[in-house]
Enzyme design. Sequence first.
Site, mmCIF file in Angstrom:
data_model
loop_
_atom_site.group_PDB
_atom_site.id
_atom_site.type_symbol
_atom_site.label_atom_id
_atom_site.label_comp_id
_atom_site.label_asym_id
_atom_site.label_seq_id
_atom_site.Cartn_x
_atom_site.Cartn_y
_atom_site.Cartn_z
ATOM 1 N N GLN A 163 45.959 82.858 17.663
ATOM 2 C CA GLN A 163 45.770 81.639 18.439
ATOM 3 C C GLN A 163 45.202 80.494 17.596
ATOM 4 O O GLN A 163 45.556 79.328 17.803
ATOM 5 C CB GLN A 163 44.862 81.907 19.635
ATOM 6 N N SER A 207 44.045 42.297 1.488
ATOM 7 C CA SER A 207 44.030 42.043 2.932
ATOM 8 C C SER A 207 43.984 40.541 3.211
ATOM 9 O O SER A 207 44.589 40.051 4.165
ATOM 10 C CB SER A 207 42.819 42.722 3.569
ATOM 11 N N LEU A 267 53.565 40.253 -2.702
ATOM 12 C CA LEU A 267 52.631 39.407 -1.965
ATOM 13 C C LEU A 267 51.223 39.580 -2.542
ATOM 14 O O LEU A 267 50.575 38.602 -2.915
ATOM 15 C CB LEU A 267 52.652 39.776 -0.473
ATOM 16 N N ALA A 271 43.716 39.213 -4.020
ATOM 17 C CA ALA A 271 44.213 38.841 -2.693
ATOM 18 C C ALA A 271 44.992 40.008 -2.114
ATOM 19 O O ALA A 271 46.183 40.160 -2.367
ATOM 20 C CB ALA A 271 45.097 37.587 -2.778
ATOM 21 N N GLU A 275 50.800 47.872 3.057
ATOM 22 C CA GLU A 275 51.428 47.057 4.120
ATOM 23 C C GLU A 275 50.446 46.783 5.263
ATOM 24 O O GLU A 275 50.779 46.875 6.445
ATOM 25 C CB GLU A 275 52.728 47.700 4.604
ATOM 26 N N GLY A 276 49.226 46.425 4.867
ATOM 27 C CA GLY A 276 48.158 46.176 5.828
ATOM 28 C C GLY A 276 47.379 47.447 6.048
ATOM 29 O O GLY A 276 47.921 48.407 6.604
ATOM 30 N N THR A 277 46.104 47.479 5.585
ATOM 31 C CA THR A 277 45.300 48.696 5.763
ATOM 32 C C THR A 277 45.176 48.984 7.257
ATOM 33 O O THR A 277 45.384 48.097 8.096
ATOM 34 C CB THR A 277 43.880 48.512 5.193
#
Lengths: 381, 261
Positions: free
Chosen positions: A280, A134, A127, A132, A364-366
């Site tokens: 701890q 986002s 894609l 190109a 896959e999309g920020t």
Amino acid sequence: MPAERLLPDRDAEDLVKLTREIARDELAPIAARYEEEERFPREQFRLLGRSGLLGLPYPEAWGGGGLSYEVYLQVLEEVATAWMSMGVGLSVHVMSCFALAEYGTDEQRARWLPDMLGGELLGAYALSEPQAGSDAAALTTRAVLTDSTYVVNGVKAWITHGGHADFYTTMVRTSPDGGRGVSCLLVDAATPGLSAAPPEHKMGLTGSPTTQMIFDDARVPADRLLGAEGDGLRIALTALSSGRLGIAACSVGLAQAALDEAVAYAKERSQFGRPIIEFQGMEFLLADMAAAVESARATYLEAARRRDRGLPFTRQASIAKLVATDAAMKVTTDAVQVLGGAGYTRDFPVERYLREAKVPQIFEGTNQIQRMLIARELRRS
Amino acid sequence: MPNIVVLVKQVPDTYSERKLSEGDHTLDRDFADAVLDEINERAIEEALQIKEAHDGEVTVLCVGPDRATDAIRKGLSMGADKAIHVLDDALHGSDLLQTAKVLAAAIRTVEDVDLVIAGNEASDGAGGAVPAVVAELLGYPQLTHAREVTVDGTTVKVTRETEDGLTHLEASLPAVVSVGEKINEPRYPSFKGIMAAKKKPVETVDIADLGVDAGDVGLANAWSTVVEAAPKPPREAGQRVEDDGDGGVKIAEYLVGQKLI
């Protein structure tokens, strides 16, 4: 300690057991070496194919496993725990089959899908382009239909399995009409005019090649158009909604691996006369890591169950991707902290986990795009 | 079209810690994860390869408690056609001879057996004699420690590998073959195999069904008795040699001292 899972039935339990066995015996022992040598584990993907793991969430009629996302994603998580590049590769392959499985005609599905889902073929999803990312609708790779062949010209970017995949689910521009001018082609790797650029030099996931794919008068038969002309962007974004669940599961798997490594080390390592896990400062760090892993797992499983019931899940998928990838970044960073100086060396796997955790926040999309998608739904509601 | 019976055993996973029960020195089954013994996976693989070359049928046979169904299902999901599970509380604590007797009785219930394939030795008991005893009881020839098996008509040929070297054996069917580590690389089940395994027939029988007397089996009637068990002593620390430029000489001296070179 392996992840504790609530699985719906015996088949799912047996499948997870099989996946763990393959992961333990075939993947984990070679992961560090392959990553260091930047070597692609093609043969290991064939093994997953022979075991029926490459098409789990697709119908049995087309050679898939007929499984719910709830189970498929947990299998995927187990693979990613052993080896993130294999997990991401499996997720990308499953996403690359989505367009044909959901939008192909029966004839197209009968012709290609069984080998993609039930065989040993490996897929890629194309894609993005250099300009190109986002803004996917700005893509410019052109496909011109002449004599029942699309002649394709342009460059696709950031292609997982570039140069190794057997098919490329490719989004191309068939008209100048912005987002409505995009179409989806199922491109065979042997297409004349299609070639891969040299692999990118990446920070992590070095066992998984990422390349540009160059279309130079590439000739794609018109019967490889999936859906109608102009459907491409919708297909691509729908595929990404499910793909994001895969990336969320992979990130949880990676975080689990980092947690396991940190706990094991903290039990072994002694300072001031006792194992450091008894201090701890260490306890709280490890507890927060465990909380991040388990809450991220619960988040992607909730989204998966919605998908399995046919409910809208886009927002939940974006939330799962955002939560799980941020959790993996935090947990892997803290795992390096637990291991101290040792964690910063390449003799231990946690520095690699840290490098591998970064890119899921981007691809896959920020995570900025995920927030935008979540907020858009809130605005609309 | 050979009719093959594969003997399988569920054993404690060699990846987990293994323990004996305090009271009777039998295996503490709650302690370790139970898996199909790896050598049995190789036995099943060999049977499946023979089946794929000549047709025929593969039956897995298992003597074991309830949870041994997991080992049986693994065999079926690899591709075996059916299974027999000998399940009887009276068998608890049975030794090698008694188990072989039960196995032989179960094999007799299968019609027209051509080949019995077993692993050469289980990873838990490590007796290594069950295949031979079963062959003796059935009156079949025994071809043990196989690293290669060929079936041709009514004959089976085996390349046997032991510390003494390779031996080539040949026998008429029916016969018992036991396989060693080098025989093959077992396949993984596939997801479809897992699904198919559910539908395959598993016949569960008890010793009465096999005509075996309860007085002949079980811990109380075993021919061998474990009187004591102790955990393996922890490994002692090795000898450390600092390399001051003469490391090679020091290693050679050590090896000479051990009479290794």
